[in-house]
Design a protein around this motif. Sequence first.
Motif, PDB file in Angstrom:
ATOM      1  N   ASN A 117       0.675  -1.259  -0.116  1.00 27.26           N
ATOM      2  CA  ASN A 117      -0.192  -0.159  -0.155  1.00 27.26           C
ATOM      3  C   ASN A 117       0.692   1.374   0.086  1.00 27.26           C
ATOM      4  O   ASN A 117       0.423   2.331   0.234  1.00 27.26           O
ATOM      5  CB  ASN A 117      -1.113   0.024   1.093  1.00 27.26           C
ATOM      6  N   CYS A 118       2.271   1.171  -0.490  1.00 26.64           N
ATOM      7  CA  CYS A 118       2.971   2.497  -0.584  1.00 26.64           C
ATOM      8  C   CYS A 118       3.110   2.784  -2.185  1.00 26.64           C
ATOM      9  O   CYS A 118       2.734   1.970  -2.872  1.00 26.64           O
ATOM     10  CB  CYS A 118       4.253   1.653  -0.173  1.00 26.64           C
ATOM     11  N   GLN A 119       3.106   4.183  -2.190  1.00 27.44           N
ATOM     12  CA  GLN A 119       3.084   4.633  -3.598  1.00 27.44           C
ATOM     13  C   GLN A 119       4.222   4.217  -4.490  1.00 27.44           C
ATOM     14  O   GLN A 119       4.070   4.328  -5.788  1.00 27.44           O
ATOM     15  CB  GLN A 119       2.934   6.113  -3.692  1.00 27.44           C
ATOM     16  N   PHE A 120       5.262   3.766  -3.992  1.00 25.99           N
ATOM     17  CA  PHE A 120       6.532   3.296  -4.767  1.00 25.99           C
ATOM     18  C   PHE A 120       6.478   1.874  -5.293  1.00 25.99           C
ATOM     19  O   PHE A 120       6.983   1.288  -6.223  1.00 25.99           O
ATOM     20  CB  PHE A 120       7.499   3.450  -4.068  1.00 25.99           C
ATOM     21  N   TYR A 121       5.339   0.946  -4.708  1.00 21.71           N
ATOM     22  CA  TYR A 121       5.206  -0.375  -5.001  1.00 21.71           C
ATOM     23  C   TYR A 121       4.719  -0.474  -6.296  1.00 21.71           C
ATOM     24  O   TYR A 121       3.710  -0.028  -6.864  1.00 21.71           O
ATOM     25  CB  TYR A 121       4.058  -1.008  -3.883  1.00 21.71           C
ATOM     26  N   GLN A 122       5.308  -1.219  -7.403  1.00 20.19           N
ATOM     27  CA  GLN A 122       4.840  -1.016  -8.940  1.00 20.19           C
ATOM     28  C   GLN A 122       4.032  -2.472  -9.272  1.00 20.19           C
ATOM     29  O   GLN A 122       4.336  -2.909 -10.125  1.00 20.19           O
ATOM     30  CB  GLN A 122       6.117  -0.922  -9.796  1.00 20.19           C
TER      31      GLN A 122
END
Length: 102
Positions: free
Chosen positions: A66-71
């Motif tokens: 749920n992190c914005q960097f997780y692609q």
Amino acid sequence: MQSRRSFLINSVGVVSALTVARGVLAAAPKVDAKDPAAVALGYVADAGKVDKAKQPKYVAGQACSNCQFYQGKASDAFAPCPMLAGKQVAGKGWCNVYVKKA
């Protein structure tokens, strides 16, 4: 003005390039928690095992998925992360650069 034929040819090229790029990212190796970059970021593969004394920024419920960097999709077990040179991180993991996904 661009002709319809040129537009279609260019569009096929762009879609092909994106498909190849996604395949390369999916093939990225999983990050080792002992990797120097992972250590520097305080990465752990299981957010439930974060040492809160060493990582005071951690808040329960934060995870790579749920992190914005997780692609990847939130349901993916592993996905690339640009903070760790594109290596795959665990969806259940956590690190110091966590930013909640909007």
